[in-house]
Design a protein around this motif. Sequence first.
Motif, PDB file in Angstrom:
ATOM      1  N   UNK A   1       0.835  -1.200   0.000  1.00 17.48           N
ATOM      2  CA  UNK A   1       0.000   0.000   0.000  1.00 17.48           C
ATOM      3  C   UNK A   1       0.868   1.248   0.000  1.00 17.48           C
ATOM      4  N   UNK A   2       0.248   2.370  -0.345  1.00 19.82           N
ATOM      5  CA  UNK A   2       0.948   3.650  -0.369  1.00 19.82           C
ATOM      6  C   UNK A   2       1.183   4.138   1.054  1.00 19.82           C
TER       7      UNK A   2
ATOM      8  N   UNK B   1       8.759   2.994  -3.692  1.00 21.99           N
ATOM      9  CA  UNK B   1       8.325   1.694  -3.168  1.00 21.99           C
ATOM     10  C   UNK B   1       9.158   0.607  -3.837  1.00 21.99           C
ATOM     11  N   UNK B   2       9.908  -0.144  -3.016  1.00 20.97           N
ATOM     12  CA  UNK B   2      10.794  -1.175  -3.542  1.00 20.97           C
ATOM     13  C   UNK B   2      10.346  -2.557  -3.079  1.00 20.97           C
ATOM     14  N   UNK B   3      10.736  -3.570  -3.832  1.00 23.71           N
ATOM     15  CA  UNK B   3      10.329  -4.941  -3.524  1.00 23.71           C
ATOM     16  C   UNK B   3      10.935  -5.386  -2.200  1.00 23.71           C
TER      17      UNK B   3
ATOM     18  N   UNK C   1      -2.888   7.868   0.960  1.00 25.57           N
ATOM     19  CA  UNK C   1      -2.090   7.061   1.879  1.00 25.57           C
ATOM     20  C   UNK C   1      -2.901   5.860   2.347  1.00 25.57           C
ATOM     21  N   UNK C   2      -2.293   4.685   2.308  1.00 26.91           N
ATOM     22  CA  UNK C   2      -2.974   3.459   2.696  1.00 26.91           C
ATOM     23  C   UNK C   2      -3.693   2.754   1.561  1.00 26.91           C
TER      24      UNK C   2
ATOM     25  N   UNK D   1      -4.224   0.400  -1.564  1.00 22.97           N
ATOM     26  CA  UNK D   1      -3.489  -0.732  -2.141  1.00 22.97           C
ATOM     27  C   UNK D   1      -2.941  -0.397  -3.523  1.00 22.97           C
ATOM     28  N   UNK D   2      -1.700  -0.811  -3.764  1.00 20.66           N
ATOM     29  CA  UNK D   2      -1.039  -0.496  -5.025  1.00 20.66           C
ATOM     30  C   UNK D   2      -0.826  -1.735  -5.891  1.00 20.66           C
ATOM     31  N   UNK D   3      -0.115  -2.710  -5.348  1.00 22.11           N
ATOM     32  CA  UNK D   3       0.150  -3.926  -6.117  1.00 22.11           C
ATOM     33  C   UNK D   3       0.487  -5.075  -5.173  1.00 22.11           C
ATOM     34  N   UNK D   4       0.385  -6.278  -5.718  1.00 15.90           N
ATOM     35  CA  UNK D   4       0.643  -7.492  -4.945  1.00 15.90           C
ATOM     36  C   UNK D   4       1.970  -8.093  -5.382  1.00 15.90           C
ATOM     37  N   UNK D   5       2.763  -8.535  -4.410  1.00 16.45           N
ATOM     38  CA  UNK D   5       3.999  -9.236  -4.716  1.00 16.45           C
ATOM     39  C   UNK D   5       3.944 -10.622  -4.087  1.00 16.45           C
ATOM     40  N   UNK D   6       4.322 -11.627  -4.862  1.00 22.03           N
ATOM     41  CA  UNK D   6       4.214 -13.028  -4.454  1.00 22.03           C
ATOM     42  C   UNK D   6       5.591 -13.670  -4.475  1.00 22.03           C
TER      43      UNK D   6
END
Length: 246
Positions: A42-43, A135-137, A156-157, A159-164
């Motif tokens: 999230x942001x 925003x970094x992995x 702020x808060x 959701x931006x993207x999902x990382x798996x």
Amino acid sequence: MRFVRLILLLALPLPAAAQSEYALDQGELRAQLSPARYAMLSAELGGKIDQSPVREGERVEQGQLLIKFDCALQAAQLQKARAQLAGALNTYKGSQRMAELNAIGSVELNNSKVEVDKARADVAYLDATVQRCSLKAPYAGVIGEKKVREQEFVQAGQPLLEIIDDSALELEFIVPSRWLSWLVPGYAFEVSIEDTGRTYPVKLAYTAAKVDPLSQSVKAVAVIDGHYGELLAGMSGRLLLTPPQP
């Protein structure tokens, strides 16, 4: 009447443990692949997205840039705060020299030191804010769902993207608690994945610390023993798990 009662008894649902036993006997103990780690990022601040160089399904490395916000204003504020800190340090050094010559008292000297501390705090605050602009992995993995695009404004808060993290895929399933006598961490078996039509080796990672007292069952988690590029989170299959013969 006896015939009717028999039908009603057969229609009653089996307890979870009995269902697990029955499912295993029928070769239908099923499980779904899930990643060991995953997160919807999230942001941390509100603003316009300046860069978003990754795509859904793209593999990323730990520390790789995922999203960069337009933080020109915050960067300018940080530059101003650093200049104010430099000025406060110069004033404090001058006050120290004057205090050595007894030209000023301890109150004036302490006040100039307080101004340095305030300027340092402003720099630290704005520096932390600017760092949140990128925003970094948090770990290596694959980009899942992506909810935003470049030039969009986010809060702020949001959701931006999902990382798996697909480096280790897990299988969750329910087994009778009586199996705990032989189903121990490291126990090897196999899973047949329908999506690929192949069978893969599996090892039990752990079982839950608590048994469900009503169903006399327990959750178990296993991991795929090895790395197979064709396997993806969300695929499902049938566990080839047979209790040892007494």
